[in-house]
Motif scaffolding. Sequence first.
Motif, PDB file in Angstrom:
ATOM      1  N   ASP A  38       0.920  -1.431   0.053  1.00  0.00           N
ATOM      2  CA  ASP A  38       0.038  -0.047  -0.076  1.00  0.00           C
ATOM      3  C   ASP A  38       0.783   1.307  -0.080  1.00  0.00           C
ATOM      4  OD1 ASP A  38      -2.572   1.347   0.129  1.00  0.00           O
ATOM      5  OD2 ASP A  38      -2.407   1.460   2.533  1.00  0.00           O
ATOM      6  N   GLN A  39       1.954   1.239   0.894  1.00  0.00           N
ATOM      7  CA  GLN A  39       2.747   2.285   0.850  1.00  0.00           C
ATOM      8  C   GLN A  39       3.717   2.608  -0.480  1.00  0.00           C
ATOM      9  OE1 GLN A  39       2.569   4.907   3.299  1.00  0.00           O
ATOM     10  NE2 GLN A  39       0.720   3.715   3.606  1.00  0.00           N
ATOM     11  N   LEU A  40       4.098   1.217  -0.765  1.00  0.00           N
ATOM     12  CA  LEU A  40       4.911   1.406  -1.745  1.00  0.00           C
ATOM     13  C   LEU A  40       3.958   2.009  -3.155  1.00  0.00           C
ATOM     14  CD1 LEU A  40       6.954  -1.599  -1.608  1.00  0.00           C
ATOM     15  CD2 LEU A  40       7.933   0.585  -1.810  1.00  0.00           C
ATOM     16  N   GLU A  41       2.921   1.637  -3.303  1.00  0.00           N
ATOM     17  CA  GLU A  41       2.220   2.119  -4.480  1.00  0.00           C
ATOM     18  C   GLU A  41       2.133   3.650  -4.279  1.00  0.00           C
ATOM     19  OE1 GLU A  41      -0.339   3.652  -6.860  1.00  0.00           O
ATOM     20  OE2 GLU A  41      -0.949   3.816  -5.079  1.00  0.00           O
ATOM     21  N   MET A  42       1.944   4.218  -3.162  1.00  0.00           N
ATOM     22  CA  MET A  42       1.846   5.786  -2.825  1.00  0.00           C
ATOM     23  C   MET A  42       3.429   6.190  -3.172  1.00  0.00           C
ATOM     24  SD  MET A  42       0.763   8.312   0.022  1.00  0.00           S
ATOM     25  CE  MET A  42       2.085   8.236   1.071  1.00  0.00           C
ATOM     26  N   ILE A  43       4.262   5.637  -3.067  1.00  0.00           N
ATOM     27  CA  ILE A  43       5.770   6.149  -3.170  1.00  0.00           C
ATOM     28  C   ILE A  43       6.193   6.079  -4.538  1.00  0.00           C
ATOM     29  CG2 ILE A  43       8.065   5.351  -2.976  1.00  0.00           C
ATOM     30  CD1 ILE A  43       7.511   4.565  -0.121  1.00  0.00           C
ATOM     31  N   LEU A  44       5.257   5.205  -5.385  1.00  0.00           N
ATOM     32  CA  LEU A  44       5.483   4.991  -6.909  1.00  0.00           C
ATOM     33  C   LEU A  44       4.888   6.299  -7.604  1.00  0.00           C
ATOM     34  CD1 LEU A  44       5.129   1.391  -7.461  1.00  0.00           C
ATOM     35  CD2 LEU A  44       6.936   2.490  -8.253  1.00  0.00           C
ATOM     36  N   VAL A  91       8.064   6.309   3.409  1.00  0.00           N
ATOM     37  CA  VAL A  91       9.264   5.320   3.896  1.00  0.00           C
ATOM     38  C   VAL A  91       9.276   4.898   5.040  1.00  0.00           C
ATOM     39  CG1 VAL A  91      11.745   5.080   3.991  1.00  0.00           C
ATOM     40  CG2 VAL A  91      10.635   6.006   1.972  1.00  0.00           C
ATOM     41  N   ARG A  92       8.945   5.962   6.161  1.00  0.00           N
ATOM     42  CA  ARG A  92       8.886   5.403   7.864  1.00  0.00           C
ATOM     43  C   ARG A  92       7.717   4.928   8.173  1.00  0.00           C
ATOM     44  NH1 ARG A  92       9.208  11.056  10.609  1.00  0.00           N
ATOM     45  NH2 ARG A  92       8.428   9.734  12.287  1.00  0.00           N
ATOM     46  N   ARG A  93       6.910   4.433   7.105  1.00  0.00           N
ATOM     47  CA  ARG A  93       5.791   3.530   7.333  1.00  0.00           C
ATOM     48  C   ARG A  93       6.206   2.312   6.931  1.00  0.00           C
ATOM     49  NH1 ARG A  93       2.440   7.675   4.138  1.00  0.00           N
ATOM     50  NH2 ARG A  93       2.030   9.280   5.581  1.00  0.00           N
ATOM     51  N   LEU A  94       7.135   1.799   6.129  1.00  0.00           N
ATOM     52  CA  LEU A  94       7.304   0.647   5.700  1.00  0.00           C
ATOM     53  C   LEU A  94       8.043  -0.163   6.727  1.00  0.00           C
ATOM     54  CD1 LEU A  94       9.087   1.567   2.324  1.00  0.00           C
ATOM     55  CD2 LEU A  94       6.822   0.634   2.617  1.00  0.00           C
ATOM     56  N   LYS A  95       7.760  -1.679   6.766  1.00  0.00           N
ATOM     57  CA  LYS A  95       7.998  -2.250   7.845  1.00  0.00           C
ATOM     58  C   LYS A  95       8.931  -3.632   7.476  1.00  0.00           C
ATOM     59  CE  LYS A  95       5.122  -0.494  10.670  1.00  0.00           C
ATOM     60  NZ  LYS A  95       5.502   0.798  11.071  1.00  0.00           N
ATOM     61  N   THR A  96       8.980  -3.808   6.133  1.00  0.00           N
ATOM     62  CA  THR A  96      10.008  -4.936   5.912  1.00  0.00           C
ATOM     63  C   THR A  96      11.064  -4.540   5.255  1.00  0.00           C
ATOM     64  OG1 THR A  96       8.583  -5.252   3.820  1.00  0.00           O
ATOM     65  CG2 THR A  96       8.005  -6.426   5.585  1.00  0.00           C
ATOM     66  N   GLU A  97      12.087  -5.292   5.236  1.00  0.00           N
ATOM     67  CA  GLU A  97      13.309  -4.829   4.719  1.00  0.00           C
ATOM     68  C   GLU A  97      13.276  -4.875   3.259  1.00  0.00           C
ATOM     69  OE1 GLU A  97      17.252  -5.280   2.874  1.00  0.00           O
ATOM     70  OE2 GLU A  97      15.892  -6.953   3.370  1.00  0.00           O
ATOM     71  N   PRO A  98      12.714  -5.802   2.516  1.00  0.00           N
ATOM     72  CA  PRO A  98      12.835  -5.749   0.766  1.00  0.00           C
ATOM     73  C   PRO A  98      11.972  -4.563   0.507  1.00  0.00           C
ATOM     74  CG  PRO A  98      12.301  -7.916   1.634  1.00  0.00           C
ATOM     75  CD  PRO A  98      12.222  -7.088   2.981  1.00  0.00           C
ATOM     76  N   ALA A  99      10.667  -4.220   1.183  1.00  0.00           N
ATOM     77  CA  ALA A  99       9.802  -2.798   0.895  1.00  0.00           C
ATOM     78  C   ALA A  99      10.804  -1.560   0.903  1.00  0.00           C
ATOM     79  CB  ALA A  99       8.780  -2.963   1.620  1.00  0.00           C
ATOM     80  N   TYR A 122       7.957  11.752   0.418  1.00  0.00           N
ATOM     81  CA  TYR A 122       8.457  10.772   0.384  1.00  0.00           C
ATOM     82  C   TYR A 122       9.018  10.054   1.872  1.00  0.00           C
ATOM     83  CZ  TYR A 122      12.347   7.267  -0.699  1.00  0.00           C
ATOM     84  OH  TYR A 122      13.250   6.151  -0.605  1.00  0.00           O
ATOM     85  N   PRO A 123       9.637  10.963   2.737  1.00  0.00           N
ATOM     86  CA  PRO A 123      10.152  10.161   3.916  1.00  0.00           C
ATOM     87  C   PRO A 123       9.289   9.825   4.997  1.00  0.00           C
ATOM     88  CG  PRO A 123      11.158  12.651   3.436  1.00  0.00           C
ATOM     89  CD  PRO A 123      10.290  12.335   2.386  1.00  0.00           C
ATOM     90  N   PHE A 124       8.169  10.466   4.840  1.00  0.00           N
ATOM     91  CA  PHE A 124       7.011   9.963   5.583  1.00  0.00           C
ATOM     92  C   PHE A 124       6.344   8.579   5.335  1.00  0.00           C
ATOM     93  CE2 PHE A 124       6.968  14.660   6.222  1.00  0.00           C
ATOM     94  CZ  PHE A 124       7.083  14.825   7.588  1.00  0.00           C
TER      95      PHE A 124
END
Length: 193
Positions: A126-132, A153-161, A149-151
């Motif tokens: 969901d967050q990566l879609e917004m980042i894109l 990114v801070r919502r991402l929980k997994t290392e691959p994301a 963007y920084p906000f």
Amino acid sequence: MKNLANFFFEVGMLKRTPRTGFQFLGSGAESVAEHIFRTAIIGYTLARLDDEADVGRVLELCLFHDVPEARTGDLNYVNKKYVKADEAKAVEDLARTLPFGDHYRSALQEFAAAGSREALIAHDADQLEMILALKEYKDLGNRYADEWYPFAVRRLKTEPAQRLAETIWATDSSRWWFDDDAEWWVKGRKDQL
């Protein structure tokens, strides 16, 4: 069958339900349905990168995560400071009409709780879609995308994301289709090369 037909019409409403955060960004527009589609593709990809994730469950969470917005609308971060949508009621009212209502309800509860591996992946999708989307608007000249963007990114929980977000931000969003074959762009047909 009537309830299923109504469900499909309801989901169709998401094609006409705008994501409202872009009005604060100053450019861009997308429907909730467009957002859900790319979120599901991203979720599928992240789940495939994770040897322990249930890919089908991630897809289910991604597909259903914003369906209640057909009833509540999309509330952006500013709206949420002042307005509270009764998403639980929206979920319950729809779940009662579906033959798979328990599964639908369970998926939305799991997504909201964000406690399972699959829910974390779905949230990251969901967050990566917004980042894109932010990167696409940044590449088109929106200077505010860098502030958002920084906000995200801070919502991402997994290392691959997190790694994927860095790569997305460093990648030109308009170059995926453009290759090094300059003659193709002149002649447009391989048989004329």
